[in-house]
Every structure is written in C-alpha cells, then in structure tokens.
Design a protein around this motif. Sequence first.
Motif, PDB file in Angstrom:
ATOM      1  N   ASP A   5       0.808  -1.217   0.000  1.00  0.00           N
ATOM      2  CA  ASP A   5       0.000   0.000   0.000  1.00  0.00           C
ATOM      3  C   ASP A   5       0.849   1.278   0.000  1.00  0.00           C
ATOM      4  O   ASP A   5       0.314   2.382  -0.093  1.00  0.00           O
ATOM      5  CB  ASP A   5      -0.981   0.005   1.177  1.00  0.00           C
ATOM      6  CG  ASP A   5      -0.285  -0.106   2.521  1.00  0.00           C
ATOM      7  OD1 ASP A   5       0.908  -0.477   2.556  1.00  0.00           O
ATOM      8  OD2 ASP A   5      -0.928   0.171   3.544  1.00  0.00           O
ATOM      9  N   ALA A   6       2.171   1.134   0.104  1.00  0.00           N
ATOM     10  CA  ALA A   6       3.082   2.287   0.067  1.00  0.00           C
ATOM     11  C   ALA A   6       4.406   1.839  -0.546  1.00  0.00           C
ATOM     12  O   ALA A   6       5.436   1.802   0.123  1.00  0.00           O
ATOM     13  CB  ALA A   6       3.279   2.847   1.466  1.00  0.00           C
ATOM     14  N   PRO A   7       4.415   1.474  -1.815  1.00  0.00           N
ATOM     15  CA  PRO A   7       5.593   0.851  -2.421  1.00  0.00           C
ATOM     16  C   PRO A   7       6.818   1.758  -2.512  1.00  0.00           C
ATOM     17  O   PRO A   7       7.930   1.256  -2.693  1.00  0.00           O
ATOM     18  CB  PRO A   7       5.109   0.463  -3.820  1.00  0.00           C
ATOM     19  CG  PRO A   7       3.920   1.313  -4.088  1.00  0.00           C
ATOM     20  CD  PRO A   7       3.307   1.601  -2.752  1.00  0.00           C
ATOM     21  N   LYS A   8       6.641   3.059  -2.336  1.00  0.00           N
ATOM     22  CA  LYS A   8       7.797   3.968  -2.411  1.00  0.00           C
ATOM     23  C   LYS A   8       8.470   4.179  -1.067  1.00  0.00           C
ATOM     24  O   LYS A   8       9.534   4.780  -0.990  1.00  0.00           O
ATOM     25  CB  LYS A   8       7.375   5.303  -3.018  1.00  0.00           C
ATOM     26  CG  LYS A   8       6.979   5.164  -4.470  1.00  0.00           C
ATOM     27  CD  LYS A   8       6.616   6.491  -5.075  1.00  0.00           C
ATOM     28  CE  LYS A   8       6.254   6.294  -6.544  1.00  0.00           C
ATOM     29  NZ  LYS A   8       5.918   7.563  -7.186  1.00  0.00           N
ATOM     30  N   GLN A   9       7.870   3.691   0.002  1.00  0.00           N
ATOM     31  CA  GLN A   9       8.470   3.817   1.330  1.00  0.00           C
ATOM     32  C   GLN A   9       9.569   2.770   1.506  1.00  0.00           C
ATOM     33  O   GLN A   9       9.546   1.713   0.874  1.00  0.00           O
ATOM     34  CB  GLN A   9       7.418   3.632   2.416  1.00  0.00           C
ATOM     35  CG  GLN A   9       6.488   4.798   2.565  1.00  0.00           C
ATOM     36  CD  GLN A   9       5.563   4.621   3.761  1.00  0.00           C
ATOM     37  OE1 GLN A   9       5.768   3.768   4.618  1.00  0.00           O
ATOM     38  NE2 GLN A   9       4.525   5.440   3.815  1.00  0.00           N
ATOM     39  N   GLY A  50      21.370  -6.554  -4.723  1.00  0.00           N
ATOM     40  CA  GLY A  50      20.137  -5.957  -5.226  1.00  0.00           C
ATOM     41  C   GLY A  50      18.936  -6.234  -4.346  1.00  0.00           C
ATOM     42  O   GLY A  50      18.156  -5.336  -4.054  1.00  0.00           O
ATOM     43  N   GLY A  51      18.790  -7.482  -3.922  1.00  0.00           N
ATOM     44  CA  GLY A  51      17.622  -7.850  -3.121  1.00  0.00           C
ATOM     45  C   GLY A  51      16.335  -7.478  -3.833  1.00  0.00           C
ATOM     46  O   GLY A  51      16.166  -7.755  -5.018  1.00  0.00           O
ATOM     47  N   ALA A  52      15.461  -6.801  -3.134  1.00  0.00           N
ATOM     48  CA  ALA A  52      14.198  -6.350  -3.724  1.00  0.00           C
ATOM     49  C   ALA A  52      14.386  -5.049  -4.503  1.00  0.00           C
ATOM     50  O   ALA A  52      13.421  -4.512  -5.030  1.00  0.00           O
ATOM     51  CB  ALA A  52      13.150  -6.159  -2.636  1.00  0.00           C
ATOM     52  N   TYR A  53      15.598  -4.534  -4.556  1.00  0.00           N
ATOM     53  CA  TYR A  53      15.939  -3.290  -5.258  1.00  0.00           C
ATOM     54  C   TYR A  53      15.215  -2.090  -4.652  1.00  0.00           C
ATOM     55  O   TYR A  53      15.048  -1.076  -5.322  1.00  0.00           O
ATOM     56  CB  TYR A  53      15.651  -3.399  -6.753  1.00  0.00           C
ATOM     57  CG  TYR A  53      16.640  -4.271  -7.499  1.00  0.00           C
ATOM     58  CD1 TYR A  53      17.644  -3.695  -8.266  1.00  0.00           C
ATOM     59  CD2 TYR A  53      16.570  -5.659  -7.435  1.00  0.00           C
ATOM     60  CE1 TYR A  53      18.560  -4.482  -8.949  1.00  0.00           C
ATOM     61  CE2 TYR A  53      17.475  -6.456  -8.116  1.00  0.00           C
ATOM     62  CZ  TYR A  53      18.474  -5.867  -8.870  1.00  0.00           C
ATOM     63  OH  TYR A  53      19.382  -6.661  -9.528  1.00  0.00           O
ATOM     64  N   SER A  54      14.819  -2.169  -3.397  1.00  0.00           N
ATOM     65  CA  SER A  54      14.090  -1.045  -2.795  1.00  0.00           C
ATOM     66  C   SER A  54      14.986   0.179  -2.652  1.00  0.00           C
ATOM     67  O   SER A  54      14.544   1.297  -2.952  1.00  0.00           O
ATOM     68  CB  SER A  54      13.479  -1.439  -1.448  1.00  0.00           C
ATOM     69  OG  SER A  54      14.485  -1.852  -0.549  1.00  0.00           O
ATOM     70  N   TYR A  55      16.243  -0.005  -2.231  1.00  0.00           N
ATOM     71  CA  TYR A  55      17.074   1.185  -2.077  1.00  0.00           C
ATOM     72  C   TYR A  55      17.568   1.741  -3.412  1.00  0.00           C
ATOM     73  O   TYR A  55      17.534   2.963  -3.605  1.00  0.00           O
ATOM     74  CB  TYR A  55      18.234   0.984  -1.101  1.00  0.00           C
ATOM     75  CG  TYR A  55      18.781   2.335  -0.729  1.00  0.00           C
ATOM     76  CD1 TYR A  55      18.056   3.166   0.120  1.00  0.00           C
ATOM     77  CD2 TYR A  55      19.938   2.836  -1.301  1.00  0.00           C
ATOM     78  CE1 TYR A  55      18.486   4.451   0.409  1.00  0.00           C
ATOM     79  CE2 TYR A  55      20.376   4.118  -1.023  1.00  0.00           C
ATOM     80  CZ  TYR A  55      19.652   4.919  -0.162  1.00  0.00           C
ATOM     81  OH  TYR A  55      20.065   6.193   0.099  1.00  0.00           O
ATOM     82  N   PRO A  56      17.982   0.920  -4.372  1.00  0.00           N
ATOM     83  CA  PRO A  56      18.322   1.505  -5.678  1.00  0.00           C
ATOM     84  C   PRO A  56      17.166   2.298  -6.294  1.00  0.00           C
ATOM     85  O   PRO A  56      17.366   3.393  -6.833  1.00  0.00           O
ATOM     86  CB  PRO A  56      18.675   0.287  -6.538  1.00  0.00           C
ATOM     87  CG  PRO A  56      19.171  -0.720  -5.559  1.00  0.00           C
ATOM     88  CD  PRO A  56      18.328  -0.499  -4.325  1.00  0.00           C
ATOM     89  N   ARG A  57      15.938   1.791  -6.166  1.00  0.00           N
ATOM     90  CA  ARG A  57      14.787   2.515  -6.698  1.00  0.00           C
ATOM     91  C   ARG A  57      14.556   3.809  -5.931  1.00  0.00           C
ATOM     92  O   ARG A  57      14.202   4.835  -6.509  1.00  0.00           O
ATOM     93  CB  ARG A  57      13.536   1.633  -6.680  1.00  0.00           C
ATOM     94  CG  ARG A  57      13.603   0.533  -7.739  1.00  0.00           C
ATOM     95  CD  ARG A  57      12.361  -0.328  -7.828  1.00  0.00           C
ATOM     96  NE  ARG A  57      12.177  -1.116  -6.616  1.00  0.00           N
ATOM     97  CZ  ARG A  57      11.089  -1.073  -5.844  1.00  0.00           C
ATOM     98  NH1 ARG A  57      10.065  -0.327  -6.160  1.00  0.00           N
ATOM     99  NH2 ARG A  57      11.009  -1.818  -4.773  1.00  0.00           N
ATOM    100  N   ALA A 101       8.001  -4.720  -8.025  1.00  0.00           N
ATOM    101  CA  ALA A 101       7.800  -3.559  -8.895  1.00  0.00           C
ATOM    102  C   ALA A 101       9.085  -2.989  -9.493  1.00  0.00           C
ATOM    103  O   ALA A 101       9.141  -1.805  -9.803  1.00  0.00           O
ATOM    104  CB  ALA A 101       7.018  -2.466  -8.160  1.00  0.00           C
ATOM    105  N   LEU A 102      10.100  -3.814  -9.659  1.00  0.00           N
ATOM    106  CA  LEU A 102      11.304  -3.353 -10.347  1.00  0.00           C
ATOM    107  C   LEU A 102      10.996  -3.259 -11.838  1.00  0.00           C
ATOM    108  O   LEU A 102      10.547  -4.227 -12.451  1.00  0.00           O
ATOM    109  CB  LEU A 102      12.472  -4.312 -10.114  1.00  0.00           C
ATOM    110  CG  LEU A 102      13.759  -3.979 -10.883  1.00  0.00           C
ATOM    111  CD1 LEU A 102      14.332  -2.629 -10.435  1.00  0.00           C
ATOM    112  CD2 LEU A 102      14.793  -5.093 -10.693  1.00  0.00           C
ATOM    113  N   THR A 103      11.196  -2.076 -12.402  1.00  0.00           N
ATOM    114  CA  THR A 103      10.957  -1.850 -13.822  1.00  0.00           C
ATOM    115  C   THR A 103      12.208  -1.258 -14.458  1.00  0.00           C
ATOM    116  O   THR A 103      13.109  -0.773 -13.763  1.00  0.00           O
ATOM    117  CB  THR A 103       9.767  -0.892 -14.054  1.00  0.00           C
ATOM    118  OG1 THR A 103      10.052   0.349 -13.407  1.00  0.00           O
ATOM    119  CG2 THR A 103       8.472  -1.482 -13.512  1.00  0.00           C
TER     120      THR A 103
END
Length: 174
Positions: free
Chosen positions: A5-9, A36-43, A72-74
């Motif tokens: 519900d907050a994918p950018k956090q 990379g993992g879930a790539y949350s920090y690179p994104r 949601a890695l694009t």
Amino acid sequence: AMLLDAPKQLPLPYTRFFRLGPALRPGIRRALCIGGGAYSYPRHLLRELPEAAVDVVELDPDVTRIAEEHFALTHDPRLKINHEDARVFLNRDATTYDAVFLDVFWGRAVPFQLATLECFQRIAARLSTDGVLLVNLVSAIEGRRGEFLRAEYTTLRRVFPQVLVFPVLYPDDG
C-alpha cells in the motif's frame, strides 16, 4: 521488503539508514549498490536523486527476476544491473562512484570475498575524492556475536579515515 500500500516507502530500518549516503555526500551523481535484493534502495535513490545513475551488482539473476515479478522493479535508463560476483565487478570496472552501498552481509551466509581488506581497498579506489561507503552489516556489537562487526570495523579503519557505526534495530542492546 516492500509495502504493497506504500511501495515507495523504505519499510526496513536499515534501508532508511542508507539515506545517510546523500546526507554525507550531497550531490550524488553516480552510486553503486552491491546486492540488489528487492531493489528497494536503488529505486529509492533513483526517485530521490533525479540526476543520479545507479549501478547494481547482484550475483543471482533470479533475485532480479523476483524483484521484477514481485517488487515492482521496472526498467529505468539510469539503472544498470550487473549479474556477477561483486569482487569480479570491482576488479574489472573502473567507474568512479560518489557513494557505494554494500548490502550483502545478512548474518547466516557471509560472502567473505567482500569482507576483505583487498575488497575495501578496491571500493575505496572506486570512490570519488569525497565519496562514501555505507555497509549494512547484521551483527551484534558486543560479545562473541559481535566478533564479525569488530573485525570488519578494524579492516575498514585500515582503508578509510573515518568509520562510524550506527546500531539500527536495538541501539541500546550491544
């Protein structure tokens, strides 16, 4: 991790500490994320630093595939993903980075080739003059369970003029 519900956090506390990178080194134009993992920090870097390019070194292409399918890695032209061992990448690539984020030490399986003096020297050689290295290292601080952290701290001090340690999950429990 990612909150649906907050994918950018940034839901994990240690990834929020990675935000010290841009605070310690304002104006990051080029960053390297090892792991990379879930790539949350690179994104997150791409969102927060619209002028920056981010390289990621992820050993396992399946991790990237899972990040694409479930986290949601694009495609982003400013994101370059390299599937190889990070030591091989560091020995081969001559790119200069303003910040390096090392996120491969998760406790159970430590890639020791990335915990060596030689590896940290190679990372230092890839940093710009005022560049920073941020390391997520899962460890206790005190006692027998803190031996790895203390060894890495000693190694990092041999390479870098300043090393800071920030306890993330339990700051009052060494």
